[in-house]
Motif scaffolding. Structure first.
Motif: not given
Length: 171
Positions: A27-29, A92-94, A98-107
């Motif tokens: 999987p890609r994030k 670092v926030d997982w 949400h909505g049309p979006w897959d999960d992501h990592i936010a720095f």
């Protein structure tokens, strides 16, 4: 008939092809990277994106194979004409799907203190940038970003990065 065994490092070409196949199926994030920039009064720099509601911290989405800290530097140069130095990691926030979006990592990175006038946007993705007191951010930021910013400010004070799930500390 027995299946062929997996290649080993003894056959470098076959081993590389085997690993590349595994890599392609992983999987890609998506990765977002923002920066906490302050002025000497303690106000934080926020930007107003044109493509979504609410204000945001300056930054953006990483390009393929781009390190998050370089994402911040590139995005601030492109969008605001600012050259920033990343001083450390704050958050670092997982973020769950949400909505049309897959999960992501936010720095969120520390960009230090800048005593400048708020920069003018350099492209159509932003309509405005301004320094805002922490008391004022509540009415400008969406809930997730407001929580992430509060945790970034806390991490800066504590001199210790924090890991979040959807803006909430773990544990």
């Amino acid at each position: 008939m027995t299946p062929n065994p997996a290649p080993t490092p003894a056959d470098p070409a076959a081993w590389a092809a085997y690993l590349a196949e595994g890599n392609a199926t992983q999987p890609r994030k998506r990765v977002a990277a923002d920066v906490l920039l302050r002025d000497s009064s303690g106000r934080v720099l926020l930007v107003n994106p044109t493509y979504k509601p609410g204000w945001d911290l300056p930054g953006g989405m990483a390009e393929p194979n781009e390190p998050p800290e370089q994402t911040v530097v590139r995005e601030l140069r492109e969008e605001l004409g600012l050259e920033v130095t990343v001083r450390g990691l704050l958050v670092v926030d997982w973020v769950p799907p949400h909505g049309p979006w897959d999960d992501h990592i936010a720095f969120v990175f520390d960009g230090g203190v800048l005593d400048i006038e708020p920069p003018r946007p350099h492209d159509d993705e932003l309509s405005e940038a301004r320094f805002v007191s922490l008391d004022e951010v509540g009415g400008l930021l969406r809930d997730r970003m407001r929580r992430r910013l509060a945790e970034a400010v806390h991490a800066l004070r504590e001199k210790r990065p924090v890991y979040l799930h959807d803006g909430h500390p773990i544990g």
